[in-house]
Write a protein that holds these residues in place. Structure first.
Motif, short mmCIF file in Angstrom:
data_model
loop_
_atom_site.label_atom_id
_atom_site.label_comp_id
_atom_site.label_asym_id
_atom_site.label_seq_id
_atom_site.Cartn_x
_atom_site.Cartn_y
_atom_site.Cartn_z
N ILE A 90 0.83 -1.21 0.00
CA ILE A 90 0.00 0.00 0.00
C ILE A 90 0.87 1.26 0.00
CG2 ILE A 90 -1.66 1.33 1.37
CD1 ILE A 90 -2.86 -1.45 2.19
N ILE A 91 1.91 1.27 0.81
CA ILE A 91 2.78 2.44 0.87
C ILE A 91 3.47 2.68 -0.47
CG2 ILE A 91 4.93 3.32 1.88
CD1 ILE A 91 3.94 2.12 4.56
N CYS A 92 3.92 1.62 -1.10
CA CYS A 92 4.57 1.76 -2.41
C CYS A 92 3.58 2.31 -3.44
CB CYS A 92 5.15 0.44 -2.88
SG CYS A 92 6.62 -0.06 -1.95
N ALA A 93 2.35 1.82 -3.40
CA ALA A 93 1.34 2.31 -4.35
C ALA A 93 0.98 3.76 -4.07
CB ALA A 93 0.09 1.43 -4.28
N ILE A 94 0.85 4.10 -2.81
CA ILE A 94 0.47 5.47 -2.44
C ILE A 94 1.61 6.45 -2.72
CG2 ILE A 94 -0.06 6.97 -0.48
CD1 ILE A 94 -1.69 4.66 0.66
N ALA A 95 2.85 6.01 -2.48
CA ALA A 95 3.99 6.91 -2.67
C ALA A 95 4.04 7.46 -4.09
CB ALA A 95 5.29 6.18 -2.35
N LYS A 96 3.61 6.67 -5.04
CA LYS A 96 3.64 7.11 -6.43
C LYS A 96 2.67 8.29 -6.66
CE LYS A 96 3.43 5.42 -11.10
NZ LYS A 96 3.30 4.30 -11.99
N LEU A 98 1.36 10.23 -4.06
CA LEU A 98 1.23 10.88 -2.76
C LEU A 98 0.74 12.32 -2.83
CD1 LEU A 98 1.56 10.59 0.26
CD2 LEU A 98 3.91 11.32 0.02
N LYS A 99 1.26 13.10 -3.72
CA LYS A 99 0.88 14.50 -3.76
C LYS A 99 -0.61 14.66 -4.04
CE LYS A 99 2.06 18.95 -5.56
NZ LYS A 99 3.02 19.77 -6.24
N HIS A 100 -1.10 13.96 -5.00
CA HIS A 100 -2.53 14.06 -5.34
C HIS A 100 -3.40 13.31 -4.34
CE1 HIS A 100 -1.38 15.98 -9.02
NE2 HIS A 100 -0.59 14.97 -9.33
N PHE A 101 -2.83 12.29 -3.73
CA PHE A 101 -3.58 11.46 -2.79
C PHE A 101 -4.03 12.27 -1.57
CE2 PHE A 101 -3.76 8.28 0.65
CZ PHE A 101 -4.62 7.37 0.08
N ASN A 102 -3.14 13.06 -1.00
CA ASN A 102 -3.46 13.85 0.18
C ASN A 102 -4.48 14.95 -0.10
OD1 ASN A 102 -1.93 12.50 2.04
ND2 ASN A 102 -0.12 13.77 1.72
N GLU A 103 -4.53 15.42 -1.31
CA GLU A 103 -5.43 16.51 -1.66
C GLU A 103 -6.82 16.04 -2.07
OE1 GLU A 103 -3.22 18.52 -4.68
OE2 GLU A 103 -1.62 19.08 -3.31
N ASN A 104 -6.98 14.77 -2.24
CA ASN A 104 -8.25 14.20 -2.70
C ASN A 104 -9.29 14.26 -1.58
OD1 ASN A 104 -10.36 12.31 -3.35
ND2 ASN A 104 -8.99 11.48 -4.91
N LYS A 105 -10.45 14.86 -1.86
CA LYS A 105 -11.51 14.99 -0.86
C LYS A 105 -12.06 13.63 -0.44
CE LYS A 105 -13.15 19.54 -2.27
NZ LYS A 105 -14.28 20.30 -2.79
N ILE A 106 -12.15 12.72 -1.37
CA ILE A 106 -12.68 11.39 -1.06
C ILE A 106 -11.76 10.66 -0.09
CG2 ILE A 106 -13.25 9.13 -2.04
CD1 ILE A 106 -14.14 10.63 -4.58
N VAL A 107 -10.47 10.75 -0.36
CA VAL A 107 -9.50 10.09 0.51
C VAL A 107 -9.54 10.69 1.91
CG1 VAL A 107 -7.03 9.70 0.90
CG2 VAL A 107 -8.00 9.39 -1.38
#
Length: 187
Positions: A90-96, A98-107
């Motif tokens: 999961i961390i490897c997938a998210i790291a790719k 990461l920048k957009h992941f943290n800004e996503n309202k759904i996440v």
């Protein structure tokens, strides 16, 4: 070989569905360990105490301990690897992303929604530990005497440590060491 894969798979699933850290894994670990007959309730409580007082995440320590209990050093390595594999993936997938992941309202909404679930899992773990450590339900069932329902030594230690940790702000390691020694000497 099949047993090792089985241990890996069980701890992989626990690692995959544990969100919120090692304390949230305790109910899942307890369910697996008790239903499979790997340990007794009392032994599991001891494992939690040892895992909590040793360095490292409690969930990993418990997985290592259960794996060792079942199949020695190889079992402990396999259980530990099984427990951490989902996080690594999961961390490897998210790291790719990461920048957009943290800004996503759904996440952000998902993580906000997970907080109560994690709180519930941790509360469940605390309740399970209290049932094992403070209450002696089996003795009460045998005698029917209300005083036998409580492990009076454990209750006394609990009250003393609650008072001490609130009164004196020493480092938690101090209380862990003192508690471990008290448990060995008294219980």
């Amino acid at each position: 070989m099949i047993e090792l894969f089985n241990i890996y798979w069980i701890f992989f699933k626990i690692g995959l569905f544990t969100i919120g850290g090692g304390l949230a894994a305790i109910p899942l670990l307890q369910n697996e360990a008790l239903t499979r007959g790997w340990v007794t309730k009392a032994r599991f409580a001891d494992m939690i105490a040892v895992s909590q007082s040793t360095p490292g995440p409690i969930g990993i320590n418990l997985a290592t301990y259960v794996g060792f209990n079942e199949m020695g050093i190889v079992g402990s390595i396999v259980a530990t690897i099984g427990m951490v594999t989902p996080s690594i993936i999961i961390i490897c997938a998210i790291a790719k992303f990461l920048k957009h992941f943290n800004e996503n309202k759904i996440v952000r909404g998902v993580f906000l929604g997970l907080r109560p679930a994690v709180t519930g899992l941790i509360a469940s773990a605390a309740f399970s530990i209290a049932l094992i450590a403070i209450f002696n339900i089996d003795m009460f069932k045998l005698t029917g005497n209300i005083i036998d329902l409580f492990n009076l030594k454990a209750v006394a230690l609990f009250v003393i440590f609650m008072y001490a940790t609130n009164k004196w702000k020493y480092h938690p390691i101090f209380y862990i060491i003192i508690g471990g020694l008290a448990g060995l000497l008294i219980l």
